[in-house]
Design a protein around this motif. Structure first.
Motif, PDB file in Angstrom:
ATOM      1  N   PRO A 492      44.776  36.538  43.856  1.00 18.64           N
ATOM      2  CA  PRO A 492      44.646  36.289  42.405  1.00 18.64           C
ATOM      3  C   PRO A 492      43.540  37.127  41.758  1.00 18.64           C
ATOM      4  O   PRO A 492      43.576  37.384  40.564  1.00 18.64           O
ATOM      5  CB  PRO A 492      44.343  34.795  42.321  1.00 18.64           C
ATOM      6  N   ILE A 493      42.525  37.545  42.525  1.00 15.10           N
ATOM      7  CA  ILE A 493      41.435  38.322  41.934  1.00 15.10           C
ATOM      8  C   ILE A 493      41.948  39.646  41.390  1.00 15.10           C
ATOM      9  O   ILE A 493      41.439  40.176  40.395  1.00 15.10           O
ATOM     10  CB  ILE A 493      40.313  38.573  42.980  1.00 15.10           C
ATOM     11  N   TYR A 494      42.998  40.213  42.040  1.00 20.48           N
ATOM     12  CA  TYR A 494      43.587  41.451  41.537  1.00 20.48           C
ATOM     13  C   TYR A 494      44.200  41.236  40.155  1.00 20.48           C
ATOM     14  O   TYR A 494      44.069  42.073  39.262  1.00 20.48           O
ATOM     15  CB  TYR A 494      44.644  41.977  42.498  1.00 20.48           C
ATOM     16  N   ASP A 495      44.894  40.093  39.971  1.00 21.45           N
ATOM     17  CA  ASP A 495      45.479  39.791  38.656  1.00 21.45           C
ATOM     18  C   ASP A 495      44.400  39.690  37.592  1.00 21.45           C
ATOM     19  O   ASP A 495      44.567  40.154  36.464  1.00 21.45           O
ATOM     20  CB  ASP A 495      46.259  38.465  38.720  1.00 21.45           C
ATOM     21  N   GLN A 496      43.293  39.042  37.976  1.00 21.36           N
ATOM     22  CA  GLN A 496      42.202  38.858  37.010  1.00 21.36           C
ATOM     23  C   GLN A 496      41.622  40.202  36.569  1.00 21.36           C
ATOM     24  O   GLN A 496      41.380  40.444  35.383  1.00 21.36           O
ATOM     25  CB  GLN A 496      41.109  37.978  37.642  1.00 21.36           C
ATOM     26  N   ILE A 497      41.395  41.115  37.517  1.00 24.01           N
ATOM     27  CA  ILE A 497      40.822  42.422  37.185  1.00 24.01           C
ATOM     28  C   ILE A 497      41.827  43.255  36.391  1.00 24.01           C
ATOM     29  O   ILE A 497      41.475  43.910  35.401  1.00 24.01           O
ATOM     30  CB  ILE A 497      40.373  43.148  38.457  1.00 24.01           C
TER      31      ILE A 497
END
Length: 790
Positions: A492-497
């Motif tokens: 999910p951190i990739y989606d956030q960035i």
């Protein structure tokens, strides 16, 4: 007591018991009959007023005025009442009574009803009271003699500066209850944390100590004080000296000032351009901050606390216990250097000027706690003189640099060389006769100025657009990499960035870039995106290649794509360098018309100044016809520079546009070579109007419009009188026939420029010769190499 500060924590009683006890003791041993009579009569008189010894309310002072005056007559002699500026005071307040007549006269000039003496200074009641307690009750080695100054107007309204001396000899301090008594551990903790008011107030709870007695305040006029003047002279004369003897002399002065032999003085210069701490060039003094290093980046030299003190707030860094300080910070470079030198307490006092740090005065001692916040306050009284000394030292250093450049790189312009040689010969003769003389400023009177510039149009907007393009390109690369990373590792951190990157992309596409947006984007790239690349690179061969390609596009120092910005800056630099060299070549032709002073400099374009007149050249007659020839030469040369400007861009990656301007000044003026600044400047307030016009005119609008007078493809000629207009119309007609200029001429009026009214302009279009005069076409690489060789 209602005259004390509202937040004062201690119990205070106004009493004269110590004076009365002193008189009683004197009476036991006094042999002089006159003194015995005085003491006996005074004590008899006072015995009828027991409240003076037991404790007096402020409102009772007036009714006891006469007896107080009698009791204090030894301390306030009537014979000196017009000489001394002196008054008694309730301890730790600025309520004054029993004032000398000179003090009364001094205060009579004050019109501000709310004026109070100590409130007009940085006197800290609680700190002073705490210091008195530590010194008198616990015998702590604390110096309370902080210099206080105030300003009071005299009868003519002039502010005069006075040094305030506070005598607390007649104040007695006592601990009310043993439960409040401090331990040695408590005292050391207080001295290690001088700014922690909460801690200090917890160690001195309300009414834990009593103060009984009265204080004496004396004022000394120090407006023209010889002692401070001498100190100023010493500081100005020694901070920049090479002699080790002079360095020792400075250290001796500080030892006397602080009354401690175990004191050592160092100094560190701060280079604001490169953000470096450096050793002093002109001194053998040590830098305790740097230790064995010659220079150090400020971020690597300081921890967060010391950085805040010295570089952000410009407040003293007081380290009472170096080892303890070292144990409580992360970056230990500074305390490590102190410990290696054997120091256990230190004060680092920043010297700043106009919002920038100049350097740091360093005091260090081998004894822990010997240097503390109390004696650090002593430096406040001389900080202005330290600043003056350091500014002078900085100026001397800059002069040395300029002299080196003058010797190695440039020379006095040949047209005025003769006058410098003349002055040098005069100076040599003068000094040969043991005369204390200096090189004088040189003035050239009654010269005609010519000014011209070719400037990049919209340079700020173009540079911002280049930055915007670079950021958009980098964000696109980042989006692609994180999209592939998400496919390989669905975190999910990739989606956030990706979401945040997309928001910035949209904002850049829709709006012009601003400093805040650029800062936010760079922040997320540096702190969040770039660190992820190390992990992403290991997910697959494809991602490894993408990340590698991405990293190859980044600037190694900033971690940001600079391609378009570098291309723009390089284009401007290359074009300016070629234009400057072209102008230098053309100048040789102009000197054949009539010798004159010439200077040119590069900004976002190329500007030049010409001064011509009989005072410039020795032994050669002058006629205005030479001025007319130079004006025609200047106009023709500016047109040629316009053509060169576009020809030079044929091999460059960015296309930029230019606007040219000539300023015609109808009157003559004087120029002065300022020896302290090592440069020429116009001389006199009236002539300064010319400089004002030069700096403002290219931003001026046509009268009644929002249109700038300088426009791409055109040359603007600014003037003030009808004669200049007719003169330049003749030149323009000639150059139109020569196919330099087109047929469209605009006669315009300009808006007023900072008090300069009546400016007019001729604006005419340039005819461009697209064919380059260069024999071969230079590539961008060729131009960069050529620029590097310069």
């Amino acid at each position: 007591m209602n005259m004390l500060p509202e937040d004062f924590m201690m119990e205070v009683t106004l009493s004269f018991h110590k004076v009365i006890d002193h008189y009683r003791e004197r009476l036991k041993t006094e042999t002089n009959p006159i003194a015995i009579a005085f003491l006996t009569a005074t004590l008899d008189y006072v015995s009828n007023h027991p409240r003076l010894e037991e404790g007096l309310q402020v409102e009772e002072i007036e009714q006891e005025k006469e007896v107080i005056n009698t009791l204090l007559s030894d301390l306030f002699p009537r014979a000196l009442t017009l000489n001394e500026i002196k008054a008694a005071t309730v301890p730790f307040s600025d309520f004054l009574f029993n004032k000398s007549e000179r003090f009364e006269n001094l205060l009579s000039h004050i019109k501000d009803e709310k004026f109070s003496l100590l409130s007009n200074t940085d006197f800290d009641y609680f700190t002073m009271a705490s210091g008195v307690i530590l010194k008198d009750v616990y015998n702590a080695q604390i110096d309370l003699s902080k210099p206080l100054h105030c300003q009071i107007p005299d009868g003519k309204g002039n502010l005069k500066t006075y040094r305030i001396t506070y005598n607390a000899d007649f104040v007695e301090v006592a601990l009310k209850d043993e439960k409040y008594r401090l331990t040695d551990v408590d005292i050391k903790e207080l001295l290690r944390n001088p700014e922690n008011k909460k801690l200090w107030k917890s160690k001195f709870p309300k009414n834990s100590y009593t103060f009984k007695g009265f204080g004496i305040i004396s004022l000394t006029d120090v407006t023209m004080d010889n002692a401070i003047s001498d100190l100023k002279t010493v500081l100005l004369g020694n901070l920049g000296e090479k002699s080790n003897h002079e360095t020792e002399k400075v250290e001796k002065i500080f030892k006397q000032m602080f009354n401690m032999e175990d004191l050592h003085v160092g100094f560190t210069i701060y280079n604001n351009v490169d953000m470096l701490f450096e050793n002093m060039v002109y001194s053998d003094s040590s830098s305790f901050l740097l230790g064995s290093s010659h220079e150090k980046n400020c971020n690597n030299a300081l921890c967060a606390d010391s950085y805040a003190h010295l570089l952000r707030d410009f407040t003293p860094l007081v380290i009472t216990d170096v080892k303890n300080y070292r144990d409580n910070i992360e970056n230990t470079f500074l305390p490590d250097n102190l410990i290696e030198a054997g120091f256990n307490s230190a004060i680092f006092y920043p010297i700043s000027h106009e919002g920038r740090l100049l350097g740091i005065l360093e005091l260090a001692s081998y004894t822990p706690y010997l240097l503390n916040t109390f004696n650090a306050q002593k430096l406040e009284g001389i900080s202005d003189y330290l600043k003056m000394a350091l500014i002078r030292s900085e100026q001397e250093y800059e002069t040395t640099i300029k002299a080196l450049i003058q010797t190695e790189c440039t020379s006095i312009h040949p047209s005025v060389q003769w006058k410098f040689e003349q002055e040098a010969r005069r100076l040599i003769r003068s000094r040969a006769e043991s005369s204390d003389d200096n090189f004088n400023d040189l003035v050239f009177e009654d010269v005609s100025p010519l000014y011209g510039q070719i400037d990049v149009v919209g340079s700020s907007d173009a540079r911002n657009e280049a930055i915007k393009t670079d950021l958009i390109s980098q964000l696109e690369l980042v989006s692609e990499i994180f999209a592939f990373a998400k496919a390989n590792e669905p975190l999910p951190i990739y989606d956030q960035i990706i979401h945040r990157i997309h928001k910035f992309q949209v904002e850049l596409e829709l709006n012009s870039i601003n400093a805040n947006t650029e800062r936010e984007i760079i922040s997320i790239l540096e702190s969040e995106v770039n660190p992820f690349m190390v992990h992403i690179k290991d997910l697959s061969k494809k991602l490894k290649q993408l990340v590698t390609d991405y990293e190859n596009t980044l600037n190694h120092d900033s971690g940001v794509v600079f391609t378009n910005r570098d291309n723009y800056d390089t284009t401007v630099q290359v074009v300016n360098e070629r234009l400057a060299r072209f102008l230098d070549r053309k100048q040789k032709e102009a000197q054949e018309i009539y010798p004159h002073f010439f200077e040119r400099y590069k900004t976002d374009g190329v500007e030049h100044n010409i001064y011509v007149g009989s005072s410039i050249v020795r032994g050669q007659s002058y006629n205005p016809v030479y001025l007319y020839n130079l004006r025609l030469w200047q106009l023709q040369t500016m047109i040629q520079m316009e053509n060169k400007f576009y020809q030079y861009q044929e091999s460059l990656p960015v296309q930029i546009e230019a606007a040219s301007m000539i300023l015609v000044f109808g009157n003559t003026l004087s120029i002065r070579y300022r020896i302290d600044e090592k440069r020429f400047d116009v001389d006199g307030a009236y002539n300064a109007r010319y400089e004002v016009i030069k700096k403002r005119i290219d931003k001026a609008n046509i009268k009644g419009t929002q249109e700038r007078i300088t426009q791409k493809g055109k040359i603007s000629i600014i003037y003030t009188n009808h004669e200049s207009e007719l003169e330049y119309l003749r030149y323009i007609s000639f150059l139109q026939d020569q196919k330099y200029l087109n047929d469209k001429i605009e006669l315009l009026e300009l808006e007023d420029v900072q008090g300069v009214i009546g400016l007019k302009a001729i604006r005419v279009g340039v005819l461009y010769n697209k064919k380059s005069e260069d024999k071969k076409r230079l590539t961008f690489k060729d131009l960069l190499q050529e620029l590097h060789q310069q």
